[in-house]
Design a protein around this motif. Sequence first.
Motif, short mmCIF file in Angstrom:
data_model
loop_
_atom_site.label_atom_id
_atom_site.label_comp_id
_atom_site.label_asym_id
_atom_site.label_seq_id
_atom_site.Cartn_x
_atom_site.Cartn_y
_atom_site.Cartn_z
N PHE A 68 0.83 -1.21 0.00
CA PHE A 68 0.00 0.00 0.00
C PHE A 68 0.87 1.26 0.00
N VAL A 69 1.88 1.27 0.84
CA VAL A 69 2.73 2.45 0.95
C VAL A 69 3.52 2.68 -0.35
N ALA A 70 4.00 1.60 -0.96
CA ALA A 70 4.75 1.76 -2.20
C ALA A 70 3.85 2.33 -3.29
N ILE A 71 2.61 1.87 -3.31
CA ILE A 71 1.67 2.41 -4.31
C ILE A 71 1.43 3.90 -4.07
N LEU A 72 1.26 4.27 -2.79
CA LEU A 72 1.06 5.69 -2.49
C LEU A 72 2.28 6.50 -2.90
N GLY A 73 3.47 5.98 -2.61
CA GLY A 73 4.69 6.70 -2.97
C GLY A 73 4.74 6.97 -4.46
N PHE A 74 4.15 6.07 -5.22
CA PHE A 74 4.15 6.23 -6.66
C PHE A 74 3.02 7.15 -7.14
N LEU A 75 1.85 7.03 -6.51
CA LEU A 75 0.68 7.73 -7.04
C LEU A 75 0.41 9.11 -6.42
N ILE A 76 0.90 9.36 -5.21
CA ILE A 76 0.67 10.69 -4.62
C ILE A 76 1.22 11.79 -5.53
N PRO A 77 2.43 11.63 -6.08
CA PRO A 77 2.93 12.68 -6.99
C PRO A 77 2.00 12.91 -8.16
N PHE A 83 3.22 15.97 3.48
CA PHE A 83 4.36 16.80 3.06
C PHE A 83 4.99 16.27 1.77
N TYR A 84 4.99 14.95 1.64
CA TYR A 84 5.49 14.37 0.40
C TYR A 84 4.65 14.89 -0.77
N ALA A 85 3.33 14.92 -0.57
CA ALA A 85 2.44 15.48 -1.59
C ALA A 85 2.75 16.96 -1.81
N GLY A 86 3.09 17.66 -0.70
CA GLY A 86 3.38 19.09 -0.79
C GLY A 86 4.56 19.38 -1.71
N VAL A 87 5.59 18.53 -1.65
CA VAL A 87 6.75 18.71 -2.52
C VAL A 87 6.30 18.71 -3.97
N TRP A 88 5.49 17.72 -4.32
CA TRP A 88 5.08 17.59 -5.72
C TRP A 88 4.10 18.68 -6.12
N LEU A 89 3.26 19.09 -5.19
CA LEU A 89 2.33 20.18 -5.49
C LEU A 89 3.10 21.47 -5.75
#
Lengths: 323, 320
Positions: B75-84, B169-175
Amino acid sequence: MSETANDIVIAARDLTKRYGDVSVVDRITFDIAKGETFGLLGPNGAGKTTTILMMLGLTEISGGSIHVLGDDPARAPLQVKRRVGYLPDSVGFYDHLTAVENLAYTSKLMGLRPAERARRITAALARVRLLDVADKRVATFSRGMRQRLGLAEIIVKQAEIAILDEPTSGLDPQSTIEFLGLVGELRAEGVTVLLSSHMLDQVQRVCNRVALFQSGRIVLMGAVADLARQVLGAGFVVEVEADGSGLDRRLAAIPGVTGVETLAADRFRMTADRDVRPDAARAVVAANGSLRRLSVDEPSLEAIYARYFQSQAGETQGARHAA
Amino acid sequence: MRREGSPFQGVGAVAVKELADNLSSARMFVLEWLIVLTALAALYSAIDSLRRTTAQDPFLLLRLFTVNHAPLPSFVAILGFLIPLMAIGLGFDAINGEHNRRTLSRILAQPIYRDALLIGKFLAGLVTLAMSLAALWLMVIGLGLIFLGVPPGGEEVARSLAFLVIAVFYAGVWLALAMLLSIVFRSSATAALVALGIWLFLTVLWPMLAPAIAQVIAPPDPRYALLGLQTPDTGIWTQMLSRISPNHLFSEAMVGVLSPTTRTLGPVFLEQLRGAVMGAPLPLSQSLIIVWPQTVGLIAGTIVLFVIGYIAFQRQEVRA
């Protein structure tokens, strides 16, 4: 500050905007009085929009100064933008929102209270005759309706100065007349209107005073009649259609007439520095002629414009030959 | 000279409008379902494999996030890929979209500063992402309760909340990156393509390139190679280079927070392990200390990218 007793609302002194070495606006100076309707004329790229953006503090000033309602838009932009309404060139709205929602968003940005907002928006939409489509999405609006919606925004703001950038370009004649009518209503309420356009007849119809821009400078400024005298040499062109012997000589003898052109055996065109129609009529009667038509051409801005640029082109060509 | 008025005037109005736009947009709908469906698939397979090993793990809930069951990643790996992807989808046309709709000069003619527009849009994007991630988080906990039937302990909930905060915050970087590109490029399509290019580079290509570059900088020592070990210098360089990618920082932070037995994220000396009980979980505070640098890295990345975008936007000409 520079707001004087005779109510100057916009004062520009040697206003300049440079991009690198190119001056887009080059040391222009003008004053606009309260309640005036001022036209900014000129070909595209002459610096009209840049001048407007500097008035709103939306682009930096490279030199000189400008004061709008006594404030410097570069230093107190919020103060200026609270009192000045702006309708940009080919204005855009959020297509997925309705007319009311679009106005609600900008009026929130103006800082209006909810109750006040609703009241002002309804009133403004009624004035620009968009009330029946108030809840339709803006995507369905025609260009004329969008321009009117933009004007509604200025009305909601209760702006003291309305700056309209090319508001009628791309409108059909019907919408243009309707829009200019609304501008006239604003003016009647005492709003100072600044209109930029290259549609000369419209500018002439609504403006007290015009400034003619050419490559970043104001080359002519003043009321249309004054400009006509300045550029065309005479303010009035009267056409006479009548028969009678020696009419051309009699017409030329009228004081104030600077020239008579014989268009046909019975048609004459006179240029004069005043309205000489009564004298022309008297002259025809005195010559025992029968007067069929007597008309005066208002000095048209178009003629002024064309003549001015012609003489400019002639001068530069002459200069080139001399060189 | 100071300018008059507050730069934050109008931020609320912009944020509320943008949030409403984000939540009702078709784009958001598609992205959300993409994430929910892939995450559900990952969770389902995780639950399937966890059911067989329930008794052996004290942190069952956390295993839901991290267990992978071939062929699906965790689940976490998928999020790491899809959140960006989701963040880019929200940000790539933030400013150039206003330009192209010709609404920018009309909005900026209202009594607000440019700051308000940019900050409002960023906040709205971040809140949208946080809401989606919070919904996903609730979904995981809910499914865990239903299918595993084990109530989560306090520490598990705390750790999964830490996951939530780091993910935002990970999402924040990409946003922030997507918004920066929307300022720099006048065309939305260009901005989207460049953003997606950077995303693919950092998540797919960079993990392969980093070790290669590390081997160039610090060539492997044959004595270590004989023993079948990695040269320490090469290993450290690989890790440092990998950490340029926010994706790597995120996955490291996730390992630290969601696997309580993680003691270190880098190479470790044997004497540092003296006295350690192998396989024993660390307390939450110690795990947080381990992932603190990664979290700060993500927060700093968000701020730096936002500031660059802010400066570019302040200097930009308004006219189309």
